[in-house]
Design an enzyme around this catalytic site. Sequence first.
Site, PDB file in Angstrom:
ATOM      1  N   ASN A   1       0.827  -1.207   0.000  1.00 39.05           N
ATOM      2  CA  ASN A   1       0.000   0.000   0.000  1.00 39.05           C
ATOM      3  C   ASN A   1       0.864   1.261   0.000  1.00 39.05           C
ATOM      4  OD1 ASN A   1      -2.926   0.953   0.314  1.00 39.05           O
ATOM      5  ND2 ASN A   1      -1.893   2.109   1.917  1.00 39.05           N
ATOM      6  N   ASP A   2       1.541   1.526   1.077  1.00 44.95           N
ATOM      7  CA  ASP A   2       2.267   2.785   1.236  1.00 44.95           C
ATOM      8  C   ASP A   2       3.442   2.920   0.270  1.00 44.95           C
ATOM      9  OD1 ASP A   2       0.578   3.384   3.467  1.00 44.95           O
ATOM     10  OD2 ASP A   2       1.788   1.995   4.642  1.00 44.95           O
ATOM     11  N   VAL A   3       4.065   1.809  -0.104  1.00 50.14           N
ATOM     12  CA  VAL A   3       5.267   1.881  -0.955  1.00 50.14           C
ATOM     13  C   VAL A   3       4.927   2.135  -2.422  1.00 50.14           C
ATOM     14  CG1 VAL A   3       6.604   0.426   0.594  1.00 50.14           C
ATOM     15  CG2 VAL A   3       5.319  -0.625  -1.277  1.00 50.14           C
ATOM     16  N   VAL A   4       3.627   2.190  -2.782  1.00 46.16           N
ATOM     17  CA  VAL A   4       3.215   2.497  -4.153  1.00 46.16           C
ATOM     18  C   VAL A   4       2.254   3.680  -4.183  1.00 46.16           C
ATOM     19  CG1 VAL A   4       3.556   0.158  -5.041  1.00 46.16           C
ATOM     20  CG2 VAL A   4       1.354   0.764  -4.008  1.00 46.16           C
TER      21      VAL A   4
ATOM     22  N   ALA B   1       0.650   2.677   7.403  1.00 47.34           N
ATOM     23  CA  ALA B   1       0.940   4.066   7.750  1.00 47.34           C
ATOM     24  C   ALA B   1      -0.338   4.829   8.090  1.00 47.34           C
ATOM     25  CB  ALA B   1       1.658   4.757   6.600  1.00 47.34           C
TER      26      ALA B   1
END
Length: 464
Positions: A390-393, A431
Amino acid sequence: MNILVQLTYLISAVLFIVGIKKLNRTQEARQGNTLSSVAMLLAILATIVQVEALTLPEILICIVVGGAIGMFWARKVEMTQMPEMVAIFNGFGGAASFLVAMSDYWTRAVEQPDLSTDLVTLISILLSVLIGGLTFTGSLTAYGKLSGKVSGNAIVFSGQHLLNLILLIVTIICGVLIAMNTDSVVAMLVLAAIALILGVLVVIPIGGADMPVVISLLNSYSGMAACTTGFVLNNSVLIVTGALVGASGIILTQIMCKAMNRSLVSVLLGGFGATSGAASAAGGGSEMVIKEVGVEEAAMIFDSASSVIVVPGYGMAVAQAQHIVREMMDLLEKKGINVRFAIHPVAGRMPGHMNVLLAESNVPYDKLIEMEEINDDFSNTDVVLIVGANDVVNPAARTNPASPIFGMPILNADKARTVIVSKRSMAAGYAGIENELFGYDNCLMLFGDAKSTLTKMVGELKEM
């Protein structure tokens, strides 16, 4: 005998250095782990022989019992629980240093008060107690956050930093008192108690998204605690290996911070959890138009592609979907489709988490591509499959200055021709912030358990 012991220590130190060096490459990581294990066994045996604390039968019994416990937990702990286990291991290292230093101090201050203690040894004892105690309770708190026993959000309260500062000042005062009077047992007990309290206070304000950084930092702390304990015990191999672990942990921590575009100080002072609410509000998620895709349609999209990049995340670990992802890769490659995996440095909940998972399912090492090497290829890729990440993209890192992850290097998955996101629901990531990618025109949501939906999709692909 002393020469033999020192020679064994030297061999052990060299094996540790080589072992840690090999951990730098995925292909050699298992060999590096084996070399480090042999080094530890040699160091333990040499130390026991040197101090003559145990007889040979007792040594063998300890090795068998310890090995059996290690084997039991190695088989029992699932891959999804690896971050918690690493946190616990860091805690055990800190606890060992803490107890050894306290025991040595008690011997010098109470049992043998006439024993001379030089300043270097005394400072080493103080640092071992402080760093070891902090590492122990800090690691237990990290374990609680990772396992869900403690809230993964940042836990903050008014005056928290002031309290930490006061405790640190009291710690320094206690250290000075002990240095002036070695027999200050009360001061040592106060210092030990503060070290244990600080471990909790330092970790609770760190949000869930920062936990990979915390794990590597605590690993460094455990190494530094071991190094200072080496000075307490005058043990050369403990000094060398502790310094190696401490230095490598700090280097890894800096790499992780760089991958998140955050300073170590900002991580320690509070994580994403404290600002997630503002981030969600700024995301404007209610205006996003979500497009859902079914299993059959997703299979058709993959079947017509010529290049595919898979982006794994913690959701893949939770769903235990790594094996079906490997099966999907084999099937697509038989159809002449190029499949690779994009690895973000902070994907998952510990450093290298995705590498470990994919290695477990026997994905070839050369298929695992680091973010810097693969980011430019997304724009030329037909399909990107995001499994539980989720957060890394999240493009908010590039487009939304109000987002707490703004400026964080991310995988450029949104630039591919088609993006398929395998996700249980529209819930925010670790996050706690909304993902703008889900509303993009080229993004399709494949809802459901990743293992279940991908198994059905692979079944459809087999019939095409």
